[in-house]
Design an enzyme around this catalytic site. Structure first.
Site, PDB file in Angstrom:
ATOM      1  N   ARG A 155       0.787  -1.314   0.104  1.00  0.00           N
ATOM      2  CA  ARG A 155      -0.066   0.199  -0.057  1.00  0.00           C
ATOM      3  C   ARG A 155       0.967   1.196  -0.034  1.00  0.00           C
ATOM      4  O   ARG A 155       1.320   1.454   0.945  1.00  0.00           O
ATOM      5  CB  ARG A 155      -1.014  -0.137   1.356  1.00  0.00           C
ATOM      6  CG  ARG A 155      -2.099   0.978   1.474  1.00  0.00           C
ATOM      7  CD  ARG A 155      -1.553   1.831   2.852  1.00  0.00           C
ATOM      8  NE  ARG A 155      -1.714   0.824   3.994  1.00  0.00           N
ATOM      9  CZ  ARG A 155      -1.060   1.418   4.944  1.00  0.00           C
ATOM     10  NH1 ARG A 155      -0.322   2.469   5.293  1.00  0.00           N
ATOM     11  NH2 ARG A 155      -1.353   0.534   6.223  1.00  0.00           N
ATOM     12  N   HIS A 204      -3.369   4.131   4.750  1.00  0.00           N
ATOM     13  CA  HIS A 204      -4.251   3.310   5.100  1.00  0.00           C
ATOM     14  C   HIS A 204      -5.638   4.021   4.368  1.00  0.00           C
ATOM     15  O   HIS A 204      -6.331   3.374   3.642  1.00  0.00           O
ATOM     16  CB  HIS A 204      -4.399   2.757   6.590  1.00  0.00           C
ATOM     17  CG  HIS A 204      -5.574   2.041   6.771  1.00  0.00           C
ATOM     18  ND1 HIS A 204      -5.491   0.499   6.424  1.00  0.00           N
ATOM     19  CD2 HIS A 204      -6.555   2.223   7.485  1.00  0.00           C
ATOM     20  CE1 HIS A 204      -6.689   0.145   6.796  1.00  0.00           C
ATOM     21  NE2 HIS A 204      -7.352   1.132   7.302  1.00  0.00           N
ATOM     22  N   TYR A 244       5.055   5.461  11.202  1.00  0.00           N
ATOM     23  CA  TYR A 244       5.336   4.266  11.624  1.00  0.00           C
ATOM     24  C   TYR A 244       5.873   3.541  10.674  1.00  0.00           C
ATOM     25  O   TYR A 244       6.232   2.607  10.767  1.00  0.00           O
ATOM     26  CB  TYR A 244       4.152   3.564  12.077  1.00  0.00           C
ATOM     27  CG  TYR A 244       2.955   3.576  10.982  1.00  0.00           C
ATOM     28  CD1 TYR A 244       2.859   2.531  10.013  1.00  0.00           C
ATOM     29  CD2 TYR A 244       1.685   4.319  11.166  1.00  0.00           C
ATOM     30  CE1 TYR A 244       1.964   2.609   9.016  1.00  0.00           C
ATOM     31  CE2 TYR A 244       0.673   4.286  10.120  1.00  0.00           C
ATOM     32  CZ  TYR A 244       0.754   3.535   9.300  1.00  0.00           C
ATOM     33  OH  TYR A 244      -0.162   3.414   8.324  1.00  0.00           O
TER      34      TYR A 244
HETATM   35  C1  LIG Z   1     -13.376  -6.471  13.015  1.00  0.00           C
HETATM   36  C2  LIG Z   1     -12.862  -5.077  12.656  1.00  0.00           C
HETATM   37  N1  LIG Z   1     -11.771  -4.787  13.616  1.00  0.00           N
HETATM   38  C3  LIG Z   1     -11.137  -3.629  13.595  1.00  0.00           C
HETATM   39  C4  LIG Z   1     -11.282  -2.759  12.398  1.00  0.00           C
HETATM   40  C5  LIG Z   1     -10.489  -1.562  12.312  1.00  0.00           C
HETATM   41  N2  LIG Z   1      -9.661  -1.542  11.218  1.00  0.00           N
HETATM   42  C6  LIG Z   1     -10.021  -1.181   9.834  1.00  0.00           C
HETATM   43  S1  LIG Z   1      -9.152  -1.484   8.600  1.00  0.00           S
HETATM   44  C7  LIG Z   1      -8.007  -2.339   9.918  1.00  0.00           C
HETATM   45  C8  LIG Z   1      -6.661  -3.118   9.169  1.00  0.00           C
HETATM   46  C9  LIG Z   1      -6.859  -3.897   8.133  1.00  0.00           C
HETATM   47  O1  LIG Z   1      -5.731  -4.295   7.725  1.00  0.00           O
HETATM   48  P1  LIG Z   1      -5.803  -5.321   6.330  1.00  0.00           P
HETATM   49  O2  LIG Z   1      -6.669  -6.525   6.585  1.00  0.00           O
HETATM   50  O3  LIG Z   1      -4.426  -5.905   6.140  1.00  0.00           O
HETATM   51  O4  LIG Z   1      -6.420  -4.667   5.135  1.00  0.00           O
HETATM   52  P2  LIG Z   1      -5.656  -3.270   4.487  1.00  0.00           P
HETATM   53  O5  LIG Z   1      -6.497  -1.991   4.910  1.00  0.00           O
HETATM   54  O6  LIG Z   1      -4.299  -3.229   4.686  1.00  0.00           O
HETATM   55  O7  LIG Z   1      -5.937  -3.570   2.958  1.00  0.00           O
HETATM   56  C10 LIG Z   1      -8.667  -2.415  11.086  1.00  0.00           C
HETATM   57  C11 LIG Z   1      -7.914  -3.081  12.239  1.00  0.00           C
HETATM   58  C12 LIG Z   1     -12.564  -3.308  11.813  1.00  0.00           C
HETATM   59  N3  LIG Z   1     -12.771  -2.188  10.702  1.00  0.00           N
HETATM   60  N4  LIG Z   1     -13.055  -4.483  11.634  1.00  0.00           N
END
Ligand SMILES: Cc1ncc(C[n+]2csc(CCOP(=O)(O)OP(=O)(O)O)c2C)c(N)n1
Length: 373
Positions: free
Chosen positions: A268, A272, A281
C-alpha cells in the site's frame, strides 16, 4: 511445511522471465490476446487516476474518508480478469480496480464513502458483475463468501463440467484480516465442504500501523494449509502472475476441486485511509523499495518490449483523465439523502426503536426552523 517459491512472470525491470514456480501457470497466459493485455494496462491506469481524484475530492470536503488502492492495481486487475461472468466476487473495501473490471459505476464507491448510500451498488443487479458490497468489518465477508459458495454447491453449479455453468467465489482480504477468527472459520468451513472458494489475500504489508512481521510468524500463504486449503504465493505487483494463478485456482474451484488460497505480495503505497499518517510508523526506504516494483511501470515496460508505442499510452492517459473528470463532475452535483434514511436499513423489518429515533431526529431538525421563525 515446505515453502514454495513465489510465482512471478515479469521481472522488476518488466522483462518476461518466469520463475520455475510460474511454469505450471504459463499456459494460462496463452488465453490472453493483445487486446486483453492492453485492457490490463488500461484498467490499472484508469483506477489509479480515479483513486487520485477521489483522494483530492476527499481533501476538498466531498467525502469524510477515502481508502486508496494505489500500488495494488496489479493484484486486483489480474485476479479480477481471471473471473468468469458467473463467478461472485466479495471485496473488502479497497478493491476499486476489481469493481471497475466487473463493470460497476465507480461513482457508487464515492457515494458510499460520501455517506450518500448505505451499500453503494446492488450486487443482484446484473450490470454490477456479481460484485458484492464493500465490507468494513475486517474479515467478516470471508464467511459471507464461504456461505455463498456453499449455496452454489447446493444449487448444483459446481463441477458439472460445463464451463458456462460452473461458478466459483473469489474473496479478497488483507493481511490484517488473516488475524481475524472469521478468516480461520472460513477456511474450516470451505475445507470441510470443499466449497468453490478462492481466497485472495493482498498482503500490502501493513494492517494500519501493524507490520506483517508482527501479525504472523509464518508467511501468510502457509496459514491455510493447516486447514487443508492449498495455497500459492505470488508477486502481487505482476499482473500476469495474478491473472494466471487466479485463473487456475478458479478453474479448479469451479471444477469441484475445493477451496484455494492465494497470497499476493504487494504494498500500500499511500496511507491506509485519508485519516492515517504512515510517516508516523513506516520507513521511507521501505516505500522506495516498493515504488521500484510499481505494477503499472513494470507492465508498461513489458508492453513496450512487445511493440506497443506512445500512441497507445497517450490514449490511455487521456482516457484516465476523462474518467476522473467525469467522476468529479458527477460527485459535485450529488445531493445529500433525506437524513432519516440512516434508520431504514438497520433492521430488515420496521422496528419501534428505530421509528422512535427517526421521529426524534425529525423533531430535532425541525426545532432549528422553529427557532429561526
Ligand atoms: C472487526 C474489525 N476490527 C477492527 C477494524 C478496524 N480496522 C479497519 S482497517 C484495519 C486494518 C486492516 O488491515 P488489512 O486487513 O491488512 O487490510 P488493508 O486495509 O491493509 O487493505 C483495522 C484493524 C475493523 N474495521 N473491523
Amino acid at each position: 511445511m515446505t515453502e514454495t517459491p513465489t510465482v512471478q512472470f515479469l521481472s522488476v525491470e518488466g522483462e518476461f522471465a518466469p520463475t520455475e514456480s510460474a511454469e505450471e501457470y504459463r499456459s494460462y497466459l496463452d488465453r490472453l490476446s493483445e487486446t486483453d493485455l492492453q485492457d490490463f494496462y488500461r484498467k490499472m491506469v484508469v483506477v489509479r487516476r480515479f483513486d487520485g481524484e477521489a483522494t483530492n475530492l476527499q481533501r476538498q470536503g466531498q467525502m469524510a474518508l477515502w481508502v486508496p488502492s494505489h500500488g495494488q492495481e496489479g493484484a486486483q486487475v489480474g485476479s479480477a480478469f481471471a473471473a468468469r461472468p458467473q463467478d461472485h466476487l466479495f471485496p473488502s473495501y479497497r478493491e476499486h480496480a476489481v469493481g471497475l473490471v466487473r463493470g460497476i459505476d465507480m461513482l457508487a464507491i464515492v457515494e458510499l464513502l460520501r455517506g450518500n448510500t448505505h451499500g453503494g451498488w446492488d450486487p443482484t443487479d446484473p450490470t454490477n458483475g456479481n460484485f458484492h458490497g464493500y465490507c468494513l468489518v475486517i474479515g467478516s465477508h470471508s464467511l459471507h463468501a464461504t456461505g455463498y459458495a456453499m449455496g452454489l454447491q447446493r444449487d448444483g453449479v459446481v463441477g458439472t463440467g460445463d464451463p458456462e455453468v460452473d461458478a466459483a467465489v473469489l474473496c479478497y482480504f488483507g493481511d490484517g484480516a488473516t488475524s481475524q477468527g472469521d478468516v480461520s472459520e472460513a477456511f474450516v468451513f470451505s475445507a470441510s465442504s470443499q466449497t468453490p472458494n478462492v481466497f485472495f489475500l493482498q498482503n500490502n504489508q501493513w494492517a494500519i500501523s501493524v507490520p506483517v512481521s508482527v501479525q504472523s510468524r509464518v508467511p501468510l500463504y502457509l496459514r491455510s494449509r493447516g486447514f487443508g486449503v492449498p495455497s500459492v504465493q505470488i508477486d502481487g505487483n505482476d499482473v500476469l502472475a495474478s491473472y494466471a494463478v487466479t485463473a487456475k485456482a478458479l478453474d479448479d474451484a469451479r471444477g469441484g476441486g475445493g477451496p484455494q488460497f492465494i497470497e499476493a505480495l504487494t504494498y500500500r503505497i499511500g496511507a491506509h485511509t485519508t485519516s492515517d499518517d504512515p510517516t508516523k510508523y513506516r520507513e521511507n526506504a521501505e516505500q522506495e523499495f516498493w515504488v521500484k516494483r510499481d505494477p503499472i511501470v513494470r507492465f508498461e515496460k513489458y508492453l513496450r518490449s512487445l511493440g506497443e508505442g506512445d500512441a497507445f499510452f497517450d490514449g490511455v492517459k487521456t482516457e484516465a483523465d476523462d474518467f476522473a473528470a467525469d467522476i468529479r463532475a458527477r460527485t459535485l452535483v450529488l445531493e445529500a439523502p433525506p437524513i432519516g434514511t440512516m434508520f431504514d436499513h438497520v433492521y430488515s423489518e420496521p422496528h419501534p426503536v428505530m421509528t422512535e429515533q427517526k421521529l426524534w431526529l425529525e423533531r430535532y431538525e425541525a426545532s432549528f426552523q422553529e427557532e429561526q421563525a
